[in-house]
Write an enzyme that holds these catalytic residues in place. Sequence first.
Site, PDB file in Angstrom:
ATOM      1  N   HIS A 124      30.007  29.033  41.918  1.00  0.00           N
ATOM      2  CA  HIS A 124      31.141  27.854  42.029  1.00  0.00           C
ATOM      3  C   HIS A 124      31.319  26.916  43.031  1.00  0.00           C
ATOM      4  O   HIS A 124      30.574  27.282  44.192  1.00  0.00           O
ATOM      5  CB  HIS A 124      31.931  28.371  42.153  1.00  0.00           C
ATOM      6  CG  HIS A 124      32.439  28.597  40.433  1.00  0.00           C
ATOM      7  ND1 HIS A 124      33.566  29.301  40.314  1.00  0.00           N
ATOM      8  CD2 HIS A 124      32.517  28.951  39.477  1.00  0.00           C
ATOM      9  CE1 HIS A 124      33.986  30.391  38.984  1.00  0.00           C
ATOM     10  NE2 HIS A 124      32.564  29.885  38.619  1.00  0.00           N
ATOM     11  N   TYR A 179      43.724  30.624  43.899  1.00  0.00           N
ATOM     12  CA  TYR A 179      44.116  31.568  44.449  1.00  0.00           C
ATOM     13  C   TYR A 179      45.451  30.901  44.806  1.00  0.00           C
ATOM     14  O   TYR A 179      45.319  29.917  45.606  1.00  0.00           O
ATOM     15  CB  TYR A 179      43.139  31.720  45.746  1.00  0.00           C
ATOM     16  CG  TYR A 179      41.774  32.211  46.059  1.00  0.00           C
ATOM     17  CD1 TYR A 179      41.076  31.981  45.498  1.00  0.00           C
ATOM     18  CD2 TYR A 179      42.587  33.683  46.492  1.00  0.00           C
ATOM     19  CE1 TYR A 179      40.045  32.135  45.429  1.00  0.00           C
ATOM     20  CE2 TYR A 179      41.348  34.470  46.185  1.00  0.00           C
ATOM     21  CZ  TYR A 179      40.049  33.964  46.529  1.00  0.00           C
ATOM     22  OH  TYR A 179      38.652  34.770  45.967  1.00  0.00           O
ATOM     23  N   PRO A 201      41.422  42.455  48.351  1.00  0.00           N
ATOM     24  CA  PRO A 201      39.795  41.701  47.283  1.00  0.00           C
ATOM     25  C   PRO A 201      40.190  40.555  47.000  1.00  0.00           C
ATOM     26  O   PRO A 201      39.742  39.322  47.018  1.00  0.00           O
ATOM     27  CB  PRO A 201      40.602  42.051  45.933  1.00  0.00           C
ATOM     28  CG  PRO A 201      42.104  42.826  45.932  1.00  0.00           C
ATOM     29  CD  PRO A 201      41.930  43.613  47.294  1.00  0.00           C
ATOM     30  N   LYS A 255      35.014  39.709  49.355  1.00  0.00           N
ATOM     31  CA  LYS A 255      33.791  40.272  50.276  1.00  0.00           C
ATOM     32  C   LYS A 255      33.538  42.115  49.988  1.00  0.00           C
ATOM     33  O   LYS A 255      32.658  41.801  51.091  1.00  0.00           O
ATOM     34  CB  LYS A 255      34.603  40.558  51.762  1.00  0.00           C
ATOM     35  CG  LYS A 255      34.937  38.947  52.253  1.00  0.00           C
ATOM     36  CD  LYS A 255      33.619  37.948  52.778  1.00  0.00           C
ATOM     37  CE  LYS A 255      33.807  37.080  53.191  1.00  0.00           C
ATOM     38  NZ  LYS A 255      33.024  36.453  51.379  1.00  0.00           N
ATOM     39  N   TYR A 259      34.206  31.870  53.310  1.00  0.00           N
ATOM     40  CA  TYR A 259      34.603  33.836  52.046  1.00  0.00           C
ATOM     41  C   TYR A 259      33.048  32.323  51.173  1.00  0.00           C
ATOM     42  O   TYR A 259      32.473  33.464  50.327  1.00  0.00           O
ATOM     43  CB  TYR A 259      35.583  31.723  50.786  1.00  0.00           C
ATOM     44  CG  TYR A 259      35.437  32.464  49.831  1.00  0.00           C
ATOM     45  CD1 TYR A 259      36.502  33.357  49.354  1.00  0.00           C
ATOM     46  CD2 TYR A 259      35.241  31.538  48.367  1.00  0.00           C
ATOM     47  CE1 TYR A 259      36.938  33.116  48.383  1.00  0.00           C
ATOM     48  CE2 TYR A 259      35.387  32.383  47.390  1.00  0.00           C
ATOM     49  CZ  TYR A 259      36.143  33.063  46.558  1.00  0.00           C
ATOM     50  OH  TYR A 259      36.347  33.329  45.586  1.00  0.00           O
TER      51      TYR A 259
HETATM   52  C1  PHB Z   1      37.342  38.474  40.606  1.00  0.00           C
HETATM   53  O1  PHB Z   1      36.750  37.599  39.770  1.00  0.00           O
HETATM   54  O2  PHB Z   1      36.784  39.880  39.524  1.00  0.00           O
HETATM   55  C2  PHB Z   1      37.425  37.814  41.626  1.00  0.00           C
HETATM   56  C3  PHB Z   1      36.754  36.763  42.117  1.00  0.00           C
HETATM   57  C4  PHB Z   1      37.798  36.710  43.536  1.00  0.00           C
HETATM   58  C5  PHB Z   1      37.982  37.637  44.276  1.00  0.00           C
HETATM   59  C6  PHB Z   1      38.633  39.160  43.677  1.00  0.00           C
HETATM   60  C7  PHB Z   1      38.249  39.800  42.160  1.00  0.00           C
HETATM   61  O3  PHB Z   1      38.453  37.650  45.342  1.00  0.00           O
END
Ligand code: PHB
Length: 397
Positions: A77, A206, A298, A302, A390
């Site tokens: 990505h 997000y 989450p 990280k 990130y």
């Molecule tokens: C996930 O795909 O489970 C996932 C991705 C990014 C995050 C948290 C969980 O910040």
Amino acid sequence: MAPTIEKTKVGIVGGGPAGLMLSHLLSQQGIENIVIEKRDHETIANTHRAGILETGAVKMLTETGVDSRVKTHGYEHEGIDLRFGGVSHRINFKELIDATVWLYPQNEVFVDLAAARKRDGGDVRFSCEVTEVLDHLTDTPKIRYTDSEGGEHEIHCDVLVGTDGSQGICKWSIPQEKRTDNFIEYPFAWFGILTEAPPSAPELIYANSPHGFALISQRNEDVQRMYFQCDPEENVDEWDEERIWAELQRRVDGPDGFQLKRGPIFEKVVLKFRSYVCEPMRYGNMFLAGDAGHTVPPTGAKGLNLAFADVRVLFDALKAYFIDGNNEGLEGYSEKALKRVWKAQNFSFWMTQMLHTRKDANPFEAKRALGELNTVVSSKYGQAYLAESYTGWPHED
Ligand code: PHB
């Protein structure tokens, strides 16, 4: 019956990705080690966990002979979308700082590492419960464990490593007056689903909305992972598919008419989280790495990345100690690891508070948060800050 007694150089409590990666790296240097893990292989392989890997973590998998499927089965990505006020803003990591991340779930990382350990004759003992770690301050710290048949065993090691996760026993074996537990709780949790549907978007979204946060993530062409902010005490049984989809959709609704692609939901979980750091990440000859020493919410993706960064630092220190007889790395491990840990704590906290909404927030707070999001997306430097954090700060060579 008296326990059986064995000796090894490094005794590793916890056979998740952090413990297995450390074991893999040590074995490659001929440094003898044993891993003890409470759960069985199937349980860990089937526990769905977050899915974003930083470049540094991907390198550890692909450049140390793990034979990981990250590059064949994962997805690279080049950015994420921050969505608020119903409008998406792309943060283009590639363009901003020439970095990317990989979508490849943690349970797959575990499967790859476990296969590599098996292939290389690694000593990983699943379904064995550690009952005690002791003698940290001596030259021979010890692990006591019970195997799946009830047999009692003791491992005497030169160095003990705790990679037994946030619920593990290692950090609690440090006397309370010798450690500081730094933590904060959040008044919300994530409701996570897995659905059999095509991807709703090519990369992660997000989303901040007046109804709360949502994250639109993926697994592959046929399975998607999504989350929405919920109450920590939320009961998944009160949520049928219709209600879940309506809730997710209203958090991403906007004038662009963006619609989530729906499908049957086959997993529902409420994930509680908090921010925690144990200081120091060492007691005598026991060293903590990964979730055993710290947990992050989450939102910043990280967790595993930070665990691998700890392992990287600890591995270098153990190599210097066992091969060159130099213990400077071990002496400096906690301080060095904690520097990155606190940066990641800051980033995860920042993303969390910026993107989630609080039930008791007054209108000022919601509008201030939008001001913050707008500050980030309207500045090349704001975007680059997010992109750098990130995708992960470089590991030292
Ligand atoms: C996930 O795909 O489970 C996932 C991705 C990014 C995050 C948290 C969980 O910040």
